[in-house]
Design a protein around this motif. Structure first.
Motif, PDB file in Angstrom:
ATOM      1  N   ALA A 256      -8.935  18.302  33.425  1.00 47.76           N
ATOM      2  CA  ALA A 256      -9.362  19.577  32.739  1.00 47.76           C
ATOM      3  C   ALA A 256     -10.395  19.163  31.553  1.00 47.76           C
ATOM      4  O   ALA A 256     -11.433  19.813  31.299  1.00 47.76           O
ATOM      5  CB  ALA A 256      -8.322  20.484  32.181  1.00 47.76           C
ATOM      6  N   ARG A 257     -10.077  18.000  30.783  1.00 43.95           N
ATOM      7  CA  ARG A 257     -11.127  17.641  29.801  1.00 43.95           C
ATOM      8  C   ARG A 257     -12.377  17.158  30.281  1.00 43.95           C
ATOM      9  O   ARG A 257     -13.312  17.156  29.457  1.00 43.95           O
ATOM     10  CB  ARG A 257     -10.006  16.881  28.973  1.00 43.95           C
ATOM     11  N   LEU A 258     -12.426  16.397  31.420  1.00 41.77           N
ATOM     12  CA  LEU A 258     -13.602  15.775  32.096  1.00 41.77           C
ATOM     13  C   LEU A 258     -14.433  17.103  32.496  1.00 41.77           C
ATOM     14  O   LEU A 258     -15.826  17.135  32.133  1.00 41.77           O
ATOM     15  CB  LEU A 258     -13.308  14.946  33.121  1.00 41.77           C
ATOM     16  N   ARG A 259     -13.760  18.338  32.852  1.00 41.27           N
ATOM     17  CA  ARG A 259     -14.600  19.465  33.065  1.00 41.27           C
ATOM     18  C   ARG A 259     -15.202  20.047  32.055  1.00 41.27           C
ATOM     19  O   ARG A 259     -16.271  20.342  32.038  1.00 41.27           O
ATOM     20  CB  ARG A 259     -13.589  20.404  33.711  1.00 41.27           C
ATOM     21  N   ASP A 260     -14.318  19.985  30.937  1.00 43.57           N
ATOM     22  CA  ASP A 260     -15.069  20.502  29.652  1.00 43.57           C
ATOM     23  C   ASP A 260     -16.369  19.660  29.086  1.00 43.57           C
ATOM     24  O   ASP A 260     -17.269  20.270  28.609  1.00 43.57           O
ATOM     25  CB  ASP A 260     -13.837  20.751  28.744  1.00 43.57           C
ATOM     26  N   ALA A 261     -16.164  18.186  29.428  1.00 45.08           N
ATOM     27  CA  ALA A 261     -17.311  17.611  28.723  1.00 45.08           C
ATOM     28  C   ALA A 261     -18.324  17.555  29.769  1.00 45.08           C
ATOM     29  O   ALA A 261     -19.295  17.640  29.024  1.00 45.08           O
ATOM     30  CB  ALA A 261     -16.509  16.031  29.057  1.00 45.08           C
ATOM     31  N   LEU A 262     -18.354  17.948  30.772  1.00 44.53           N
ATOM     32  CA  LEU A 262     -19.490  18.414  31.755  1.00 44.53           C
ATOM     33  C   LEU A 262     -20.163  19.495  31.401  1.00 44.53           C
ATOM     34  O   LEU A 262     -21.386  19.660  31.217  1.00 44.53           O
ATOM     35  CB  LEU A 262     -19.133  18.049  33.184  1.00 44.53           C
ATOM     36  N   LEU A 263     -19.354  20.548  31.108  1.00 41.12           N
ATOM     37  CA  LEU A 263     -19.726  22.026  30.814  1.00 41.12           C
ATOM     38  C   LEU A 263     -20.348  21.711  29.263  1.00 41.12           C
ATOM     39  O   LEU A 263     -21.529  22.413  28.882  1.00 41.12           O
ATOM     40  CB  LEU A 263     -18.812  23.033  30.647  1.00 41.12           C
ATOM     41  N   ALA A 264     -19.683  20.984  28.442  1.00 42.09           N
ATOM     42  CA  ALA A 264     -20.258  20.937  26.995  1.00 42.09           C
ATOM     43  C   ALA A 264     -21.725  20.060  27.074  1.00 42.09           C
ATOM     44  O   ALA A 264     -22.512  20.268  26.147  1.00 42.09           O
ATOM     45  CB  ALA A 264     -19.374  20.216  26.110  1.00 42.09           C
ATOM     46  N   TRP A 265     -21.802  18.977  27.921  1.00 44.28           N
ATOM     47  CA  TRP A 265     -22.856  18.224  28.090  1.00 44.28           C
ATOM     48  C   TRP A 265     -24.289  19.147  28.588  1.00 44.28           C
ATOM     49  O   TRP A 265     -25.291  18.898  28.212  1.00 44.28           O
ATOM     50  CB  TRP A 265     -22.828  17.176  28.916  1.00 44.28           C
ATOM     51  N   LEU A 266     -24.049  19.996  29.527  1.00 43.06           N
ATOM     52  CA  LEU A 266     -25.042  20.838  30.401  1.00 43.06           C
ATOM     53  C   LEU A 266     -25.881  21.584  29.169  1.00 43.06           C
ATOM     54  O   LEU A 266     -27.287  21.121  29.558  1.00 43.06           O
ATOM     55  CB  LEU A 266     -24.429  21.720  31.395  1.00 43.06           C
ATOM     56  N   PRO A 267     -25.631  22.091  28.457  1.00 43.71           N
ATOM     57  CA  PRO A 267     -26.769  22.884  27.579  1.00 43.71           C
ATOM     58  C   PRO A 267     -27.395  21.976  26.459  1.00 43.71           C
ATOM     59  O   PRO A 267     -28.509  22.178  26.102  1.00 43.71           O
ATOM     60  CB  PRO A 267     -25.741  23.944  26.950  1.00 43.71           C
ATOM     61  N   THR A 268     -26.810  20.867  26.405  1.00 44.82           N
ATOM     62  CA  THR A 268     -27.661  19.867  25.390  1.00 44.82           C
ATOM     63  C   THR A 268     -28.362  18.588  26.124  1.00 44.82           C
ATOM     64  O   THR A 268     -29.256  18.037  25.502  1.00 44.82           O
ATOM     65  CB  THR A 268     -26.705  19.125  24.707  1.00 44.82           C
ATOM     66  N   ALA A 269     -28.407  18.613  27.541  1.00 45.01           N
ATOM     67  CA  ALA A 269     -29.356  17.744  28.318  1.00 45.01           C
ATOM     68  C   ALA A 269     -30.666  17.913  28.573  1.00 45.01           C
ATOM     69  O   ALA A 269     -30.816  19.045  28.775  1.00 45.01           O
ATOM     70  CB  ALA A 269     -28.453  17.712  29.564  1.00 45.01           C
ATOM     71  N   ASP A 270     -31.437  16.804  28.188  1.00 47.71           N
ATOM     72  CA  ASP A 270     -32.753  17.080  28.351  1.00 47.71           C
ATOM     73  C   ASP A 270     -33.186  16.934  29.986  1.00 47.71           C
ATOM     74  O   ASP A 270     -34.014  17.631  30.451  1.00 47.71           O
ATOM     75  CB  ASP A 270     -33.624  16.081  27.836  1.00 47.71           C
ATOM     76  N   HIS A 271     -32.292  15.929  30.522  1.00 48.52           N
ATOM     77  CA  HIS A 271     -32.629  15.810  32.165  1.00 48.52           C
ATOM     78  C   HIS A 271     -31.279  15.767  32.871  1.00 48.52           C
ATOM     79  O   HIS A 271     -30.362  15.080  32.401  1.00 48.52           O
ATOM     80  CB  HIS A 271     -33.288  14.450  32.531  1.00 48.52           C
ATOM     81  N   LEU A 272     -31.286  16.556  33.935  1.00 51.55           N
ATOM     82  CA  LEU A 272     -29.687  16.504  34.698  1.00 51.55           C
ATOM     83  C   LEU A 272     -29.698  15.517  35.648  1.00 51.55           C
ATOM     84  O   LEU A 272     -30.030  15.771  36.935  1.00 51.55           O
ATOM     85  CB  LEU A 272     -29.624  17.921  35.333  1.00 51.55           C
ATOM     86  N   ASP A 273     -29.925  14.481  35.323  1.00 48.06           N
ATOM     87  CA  ASP A 273     -29.865  13.124  36.196  1.00 48.06           C
ATOM     88  C   ASP A 273     -28.589  12.205  35.996  1.00 48.06           C
ATOM     89  O   ASP A 273     -28.144  12.398  35.021  1.00 48.06           O
ATOM     90  CB  ASP A 273     -31.081  12.315  36.101  1.00 48.06           C
ATOM     91  N   LEU A 274     -28.467  11.489  37.177  1.00 46.45           N
ATOM     92  CA  LEU A 274     -27.316  10.509  37.231  1.00 46.45           C
ATOM     93  C   LEU A 274     -27.251   9.773  35.865  1.00 46.45           C
ATOM     94  O   LEU A 274     -26.145   9.450  35.396  1.00 46.45           O
ATOM     95  CB  LEU A 274     -27.109   9.980  38.365  1.00 46.45           C
ATOM     96  N   THR A 275     -28.410   9.131  35.593  1.00 45.28           N
ATOM     97  CA  THR A 275     -28.476   8.263  34.606  1.00 45.28           C
ATOM     98  C   THR A 275     -27.836   8.814  33.067  1.00 45.28           C
ATOM     99  O   THR A 275     -27.302   8.159  32.419  1.00 45.28           O
ATOM    100  CB  THR A 275     -29.834   7.592  34.449  1.00 45.28           C
ATOM    101  N   SER A 276     -28.639   9.869  32.913  1.00 46.63           N
ATOM    102  CA  SER A 276     -28.454  10.434  31.682  1.00 46.63           C
ATOM    103  C   SER A 276     -27.173  10.916  31.629  1.00 46.63           C
ATOM    104  O   SER A 276     -26.316  10.615  30.440  1.00 46.63           O
ATOM    105  CB  SER A 276     -29.491  11.706  31.578  1.00 46.63           C
ATOM    106  N   LEU A 277     -26.488  11.199  32.565  1.00 42.24           N
ATOM    107  CA  LEU A 277     -25.265  11.680  32.305  1.00 42.24           C
ATOM    108  C   LEU A 277     -24.199  10.642  32.179  1.00 42.24           C
ATOM    109  O   LEU A 277     -23.286  10.846  31.365  1.00 42.24           O
ATOM    110  CB  LEU A 277     -24.724  12.641  33.644  1.00 42.24           C
ATOM    111  N   MET A 278     -24.309   9.447  32.910  1.00 40.92           N
ATOM    112  CA  MET A 278     -23.720   8.318  32.754  1.00 40.92           C
ATOM    113  C   MET A 278     -23.412   7.759  31.463  1.00 40.92           C
ATOM    114  O   MET A 278     -22.514   7.237  30.782  1.00 40.92           O
ATOM    115  CB  MET A 278     -24.050   7.380  33.753  1.00 40.92           C
TER     116      MET A 278
END
Length: 625
Positions: free
Chosen positions: A505-527
């Motif tokens: 559940a916390r990892l899901r929340d972390a993904l959702l929190a990252w989404l609006p702040t991300a400049d690029h939705l790519d694997l490298t940026s997320l990792m």
């Protein structure tokens, strides 16, 4: 032209100062206010404080409200600051017209009219004609200091008494009508003259958040009806936006008192006298969205405390319904229950402050109280009742706009819902003849149910449903980690999904929190983000190859990855919930004809099909015959 005071008050009320000032300097919670380094002078030790309606720097002396802050921080003129704040608050700045100028002049005059009327009512209370009203207030346990603090008064028994009192101050009957203190005797016959709005009543001044008298309420002495009346809507007074006692409650909350919402004038006054300085009350109406916004400016979690009768329970349920679409992670409610037909006034009179302290100590968070309100007095027993109750829980959670918070409410409610099911289940009876698990369905070679058989002594390994659910969740999260470009398309569905508690559940929340702040939705940026925020070990667990579907491979085609994600979503969501989701998506598509709604409907149909195919193709369980 100067802007109307009511507009400026509304603008300030709709502008959260911590959010505005936090754009210029980093703020941190410090009790009930915020603290940071002053943006107006160079300092290393924070001495800049932000309150609900003003800021103050103890280093350089800077002080003001939202408008003042913009003027100082950005060099904006007064009109420019007002225009910008109004745009952000969704307000339209009044135009400079002769009519607006006249309204402004009247508003300034009406504050003076109300202040003069309050003074006249207070004087009349102390005259011999006000003795019955004064005795009534004393019999209710009010002290002289409390009567003075709340400005209580007496309307008088004679027609036109107020107009006669204020004539010497140059206040006309027309001004008294505009202030809600007089009204036409017959609206259809203006020649019939005017009458007092309050007659033979104890008077309760109603003040705005800054302590200015804007209207009045009155309680009749004796058995007449209505027992309580409030002044009508005026240019100063709106019942939907006003709370009785808010000016005093703001001061009480600043000093650490809990903000408590009671039902009536006397409840508020009795609580303040007993030491509960944060008490307020709506004005003869159910609690409104505007009143809740005003409360949250004073306290992040006010306590609703309504009378302990059927009407009080109904009022609590209505307030919770109004609050749900306004909830956010930093603002909620608690509900305190009174019993035996008590109200705060009678409870404090009978048991003293300690009795009400006990009530506040038992106040429930909104999530707990609302579950009880939705369940009703008798828990649902039949499958039909339970299905209807679960639908009510789902609908209530969906009305919360913050997706993560909505998911937490839904998860909490469903945990309790299923726990109640398990708690009420009857244990299986051990069958006669020594069979270890009793009669169970056999299966043919294709896994279809056959006839019931009993096999004494045969031990069957239990299916670990939690482990299965955990693996499905791992695959669902791994697909998004390897293909973050899918996040915008599945964001809403992911937010409402009931995932295992803990890291999932916390990892899901972390993904959702990252989404609006991300400049690029790519694997490298997320990792990189997940490593920086301490999720590396959880990501390693989620993406380990053993048991992982091919769609979670970074080289998988996005189309295949998305289809697999909806497959796992369907397995985790459940068929009944997917059918409900699909019906809602169909309704939205009909209403809006929005391509996004159409795509969501297509995705839900795919998830439902994938779920049904997955269930049909699921291999027979080990240990069956």
């Amino acid at each position: 032209m100067a802007l109307p005071p009511a507009f400026l008050e509304e603008l300030r009320a709709r502008t959260p100062l911590p959010g505005l000032i936090g754009r210029k300097t980093r703020l941190a919670r410090n009790g009930r206010q915020w603290k940071g380094c002053c943006p107006f002078h160079n300092e290393k030790t924070p001495s800049f404080y932000v309150y609900d309606d003003h800021f103050h720097c103890f280093g350089c002396g800077a002080h003001g409200d939202a408008i003042t802050f913009l003027m100082r921080a950005e060099g904006a003129s007064f009109p420019e600051a007002v225009e910008r704040l109004a745009g952000e608050a969704g307000l339209e700045v009044p135009k400079a017209t002769p009519q607006a100028a006249e309204r402004e002049r009247r508003a300034r005059d009406l504050y003076g009219v109300c202040a003069a009327a309050e003074a006249a009512f207070r004087r009349r209370l102390m005259l011999p004609e006000g003795r019955a009203a004064l005795d009534y207030l004393r019999q209710r346990g009010l002290t002289e200091a409390t009567i003075a603090r709340f400005g209580l008064g007496w309307s008088g028994e004679g027609r036109g008494a107020l107009a006669a009192d204020l004539k010497g101050e140059g206040i006309t009957p027309e001004q008294l009508v505009a202030a809600g203190l007089m009204k036409p005797r017959d609206p259809d016959r203006p020649e019939a003259g005017l009458v007092d709005m309050f007659f033979n009543r104890v008077i309760f001044p109603i003040r705005d958040r800054r302590g200015r008298t804007i209207s009045f309420g009155g309680r009749i002495l004796g058995d007449g009806q209505p027992k309580y009346v409030n002044g009508p809507e005026t240019e100063l007074f709106s019942k939907r936006r006003s709370l009785y006692g808010l000016d005093l409650a703001r001061e009480g909350a600043f000093r650490g008192a809990p903000v408590v919402v009671a039902e009536g004038y006397m409840d508020v006054i009795a609580l303040h006298q007993a030491g509960f300085g944060g008490a307020v009350a709506p004005l003869g109406t159910a609690l409104t969205a505007e009143q809740l916004e005003a409360l949250w400016q004073v306290s992040p979690e006010p306590v609703l405390c309504f009378d302990g009768d059927a009407a009080g329970a109904k009022a609590a349920a209505k307030a919770a319904e109004v609050a749900l679409p306004l909830l956010a992670p930093d603002r909620s409610l608690r509900l305190a229950a009174l019993t035996g037909g008590e109200d705060p006034d009678t409870l404090v009179a009978r048991g003293g402050p300690a009795a009400f302290e006990a009530v506040l100590a038992e106040a429930k968070p909104l999530s707990v109280a609302l579950y009880d309100l939705l369940a009703g007095t008798s828990p649902p027993a039949t499958p039909e009742q339970r299905a209807a109750f679960r639908n009510r829980l789902e609908a209530a959670a969906k009305s919360i706009p913050d997706k993560i918070l909505a998911g937490e409410y839904r998860r909490s409610w469903l945990d309790r819902f299923f726990e109640s099911s398990r708690g009420g289940a009857r244990p299986a009876q051990k069958p006669a003849g020594g069979a270890a698990y009793g009669p169970r369905p056999s299966r043919d070679r294709r896994g279809r149910p056959g006839e019931l058989v009993s096999i004494p002594g045969l031990q069957r390994a239990a299916i670990d449903h939690e482990a299965i659910r955990l693996e499905r969740t791992r695959n669902l999260l791994a697909i998004l980690i390897r293909h973050p470009s899918l996040l915008p398309e599945v964001e809403e569905a992911l937010a409402v999904l009931d995932l295992p508690q803990g890291d999932c559940a916390r990892l899901r929340d972390a993904l959702l929190a990252w989404l609006p702040t991300a400049d690029h939705l790519d694997l490298t940026s997320l990792m990189d983000h997940l490593r920086e925020t301490g999720w590396e070990s959880v990501v390693s667990w989620a993406t380990r190859k053993q048991g992982l579907c091919q769609a979670a491979d970074p080289e998988a085609q996005p189309k295949d990855a998305l289809e697999a994600w909806w497959h796992f979503f369907g397995l985790l969501r459940g068929e009944a919930e997917l059918i409900e989701d699909r019906a809602e998506a169909e309704r939205m598509l009909v209403e809006t004809n929005d391509p996004i709604a159409q795509q969501r409907l297509i995705s839900l149909n795919k998830a439902l099909d994938a779920l049904r195919r997955g269930e049909a193709d699921e291999p027979a369980e080990s240990g069956t015959i």
